[in-house]
Design a protein around this motif. Structure first.
Motif, PDB file in Angstrom:
ATOM      1  N   ARG B 212      56.010  69.396  55.975  1.00 13.30           N
ATOM      2  CA  ARG B 212      57.379  68.890  56.140  1.00 13.30           C
ATOM      3  C   ARG B 212      57.365  67.458  56.654  1.00 13.30           C
ATOM      4  O   ARG B 212      58.076  66.591  56.158  1.00 13.30           O
ATOM      5  CB  ARG B 212      58.162  69.771  57.110  1.00 13.30           C
ATOM      6  CG  ARG B 212      59.030  70.815  56.434  1.00 13.30           C
ATOM      7  CD  ARG B 212      60.030  71.414  57.402  1.00 13.30           C
ATOM      8  NE  ARG B 212      59.384  72.266  58.380  1.00 13.30           N
ATOM      9  CZ  ARG B 212      59.179  71.960  59.649  1.00 13.30           C
ATOM     10  NH1 ARG B 212      59.588  70.794  60.132  1.00 13.30           N
ATOM     11  NH2 ARG B 212      58.566  72.807  60.443  1.00 13.30           N
ATOM     12  N   ARG B 216      58.672  63.908  54.554  1.00 11.25           N
ATOM     13  CA  ARG B 216      59.644  62.972  55.130  1.00 11.25           C
ATOM     14  C   ARG B 216      59.000  61.581  55.284  1.00 11.25           C
ATOM     15  O   ARG B 216      59.534  60.579  54.804  1.00 11.25           O
ATOM     16  CB  ARG B 216      60.096  63.506  56.490  1.00 11.25           C
ATOM     17  CG  ARG B 216      61.268  62.789  57.111  1.00 11.25           C
ATOM     18  CD  ARG B 216      61.456  63.245  58.550  1.00 11.25           C
ATOM     19  NE  ARG B 216      60.265  62.901  59.337  1.00 11.25           N
ATOM     20  CZ  ARG B 216      59.769  63.624  60.345  1.00 11.25           C
ATOM     21  NH1 ARG B 216      60.352  64.751  60.697  1.00 11.25           N
ATOM     22  NH2 ARG B 216      58.692  63.227  61.000  1.00 11.25           N
ATOM     23  N   LEU B 221      61.194  63.208  49.693  1.00 13.95           N
ATOM     24  CA  LEU B 221      62.251  64.232  49.643  1.00 13.95           C
ATOM     25  C   LEU B 221      63.406  63.777  48.757  1.00 13.95           C
ATOM     26  O   LEU B 221      63.879  62.654  48.877  1.00 13.95           O
ATOM     27  CB  LEU B 221      62.798  64.492  51.054  1.00 13.95           C
ATOM     28  CG  LEU B 221      61.858  65.186  52.030  1.00 13.95           C
ATOM     29  CD1 LEU B 221      62.436  65.114  53.448  1.00 13.95           C
ATOM     30  CD2 LEU B 221      61.645  66.640  51.636  1.00 13.95           C
ATOM     31  N   ASP B 223      67.475  64.842  47.661  1.00 16.78           N
ATOM     32  CA  ASP B 223      68.577  65.447  48.427  1.00 16.78           C
ATOM     33  C   ASP B 223      68.561  66.972  48.323  1.00 16.78           C
ATOM     34  O   ASP B 223      68.727  67.680  49.325  1.00 16.78           O
ATOM     35  CB  ASP B 223      69.930  64.908  47.923  1.00 16.78           C
ATOM     36  CG  ASP B 223      70.115  63.435  48.280  1.00 16.78           C
ATOM     37  OD1 ASP B 223      69.338  62.934  49.136  1.00 16.78           O
ATOM     38  OD2 ASP B 223      70.996  62.783  47.692  1.00 16.78           O
ATOM     39  N   GLU B 226      65.641  68.409  50.346  1.00 18.29           N
ATOM     40  CA  GLU B 226      65.875  68.288  51.777  1.00 18.29           C
ATOM     41  C   GLU B 226      66.899  69.335  52.243  1.00 18.29           C
ATOM     42  O   GLU B 226      66.716  69.981  53.275  1.00 18.29           O
ATOM     43  CB  GLU B 226      66.380  66.874  52.087  1.00 18.29           C
ATOM     44  CG  GLU B 226      66.454  66.589  53.570  1.00 18.29           C
ATOM     45  CD  GLU B 226      66.619  65.097  53.867  1.00 18.29           C
ATOM     46  OE1 GLU B 226      67.022  64.338  52.944  1.00 18.29           O
ATOM     47  OE2 GLU B 226      66.343  64.700  55.012  1.00 18.29           O
ATOM     48  N   GLU B 230      66.296  72.508  54.863  1.00 18.09           N
ATOM     49  CA  GLU B 230      67.163  72.675  56.044  1.00 18.09           C
ATOM     50  C   GLU B 230      67.788  74.065  56.067  1.00 18.09           C
ATOM     51  O   GLU B 230      67.893  74.692  57.123  1.00 18.09           O
ATOM     52  CB  GLU B 230      68.248  71.595  56.068  1.00 18.09           C
ATOM     53  CG  GLU B 230      67.744  70.307  56.699  1.00 18.09           C
ATOM     54  CD  GLU B 230      68.712  69.137  56.532  1.00 18.09           C
ATOM     55  OE1 GLU B 230      69.920  69.379  56.300  1.00 18.09           O
ATOM     56  OE2 GLU B 230      68.240  67.986  56.611  1.00 18.09           O
TER      57      GLU B 230
END
Lengths: 277, 277
Positions: B212, B216, B221, B223, B226, B230
């Protein structure tokens, strides 16, 4: 930390080898080639106040297993179930050491990598004098070729790309420790010759032929083993002797075709592995 | 020579990596870590006058596959069946190259060792610019850590001793060749940091966390990816992005728990292997 964890380690039959002792047991090892088997050892580890080891329900003394647990700083009940006879050239002690390392790492959250766990088990086997090359072969699976000896940081492996059916008959045991503690000069010369020939032609047929030549040149054949190999060849098959046990293995249905009543398995596609969570 | 031969190669998802180009494609490669998957590619090779390649029944251009056959000096019909989407970060092209090498060696009796076949496929992938580390990972199985880059003669592998269930959702493709041909300085710095952290703590949790952080820090990533990561974390799970595809993977039921409709598989216990004869 989970309640228990289980690992499966394939059996391993060495066809030929050369011994490479060293002061550092992680550097020590063997060169050679063999077969990992779908018959193997399933090892379950559970935390306990005092370390105990059982094989097929019977308490056993297994110094490499105790050594692995000591190195991880834990005590546990280790229960192993095996398809294979002990002391007959199938790498059962190596499998128990390696399976213990994998399962104990999982159950106690020791946070070691696979190479670190293989190294612990390899070092424990070398110290106990019960094997030089089984552990690294069992960690790899398939038909492992030990190109350079030693634990993963030192050794180098290759493999023969074949996955045949295998039959075997175990007549009895030979002491690995006795053979390895004797004069291994002739054995090592024969093993080096066989490895060179196999690397030039890395096939199943060449592996079996070089294994037969090694068993004869290193003077390790017993009468029963020699007779069974001759029977297999007379019936049109091929096989050789498991190093080190009074055990004959054959490709395909070689022993059945020669009138024996063998165990049947396959070359195992995978190395040692934790049972899926 | 048999009529045909079949090999299975697991899919491979890289979590993080650093790129290590070199003039010699056997020396070139990547360091990093990933997951091999029980979803993979089954490759069947049959001798033919002219080389043809199909994937799930459709003719495809697959330069690494043609390159492997050329290196073996043969022409063949190569038919691949895949559980996985192409170009979405699952190493499908590497799997096709490696499966072709293993199956062609068997069907044409080329007499190469496993390391030699892995090297052929790795070199073909590097030349085509479609991957740097999938092939060596797929040959090994489990959760491979690429400690040193390159084909077996040059690289070094370790592994994380865990075999969890894995879920994944593929939103779409990213071009590996585009990313690898751009400036990889930031990416490689992030990959080296992640590898150091993982080697200090070679566990599943650390692997996902470092993956992860890498996604980043390397600014890879999208959209959709990501947002999905999340969602997985908000539902109490953990996951990251497949390098390089617009694909999210999660441990256990992480994506289902977050309301997605993922594919489900496991970490594969074995590396690439010929289907048993």
């Amino acid at each position: 930390m989970s309640d228990d964890a289980t690992a499966f380690v394939p059996g391993h039959v060495t066809g030929f080898f050369s011994a490479h002792p060293a002061d550092d047991p992680a550097v020590a090892g063997s060169r050679g080639a063999g077969l990992t088997l779908s018959h193997g050892v399933t090892v379950t580890v559970e935390p306990a106040q005092e370390t105990t080891v059982s094989l097929d329900g019977e308490a056993v003394e297994m110094p490499p297993v105790a050594d692995v647990l000591r190195a991880l700083g834990v005590t546990a009940a280790v229960d192993a179930e095996s398809d294979l006879p002990l002391g007959a050239g199938f790498g059962v002690s190596g499998a128990m050491a390696l399976g213990t390392a994998l399962a104990a790492n999982a159950v106690f959250g020791c946070g070691r990598s696979e190479n670190e766990l293989v190294t612990l088990a390899h070092v424990a086997e070398v110290r106990a004098g019960t094997g030089l090359g089984d552990v690294v072969a069992q960690a790899r699976g398939g038909m492992p070729v030990r190109v350079e000896p030693g634990a993963p940081d030192y050794g180098r492996m290759d493999g023969i790309p074949a996955r045949p059916e295998i039959e075997y008959v175990a007549f009895g045991g030979l002491s690995t420790a006795d053979v390895l503690s004797g004069d291994t000069t002739a054995l090592t010369a024969a093993g080096e010759t066989a490895l060179e020939a196999l690397r030039a032609e890395p096939t199943l047929d060449r592996f079996v032929a070089e294994s037969r030549r090694f068993a004869r040149d290193a003077d390790l054949l017993t009468d029963r083993v020699e007779a069974a190999i001759e029977d297999v060849r007379a019936a049109g098959g091929d096989g050789s002797m498991a190093m080190l046990g009074e055990t004959v293995f054959a490709v395909g249905s070689g022993l059945s075709d020669a009138g024996y009543d063998p165990e049947r398995c396959r070359v195992h596609p995978a190395g040692s592995t934790l049972r899926s969570e």
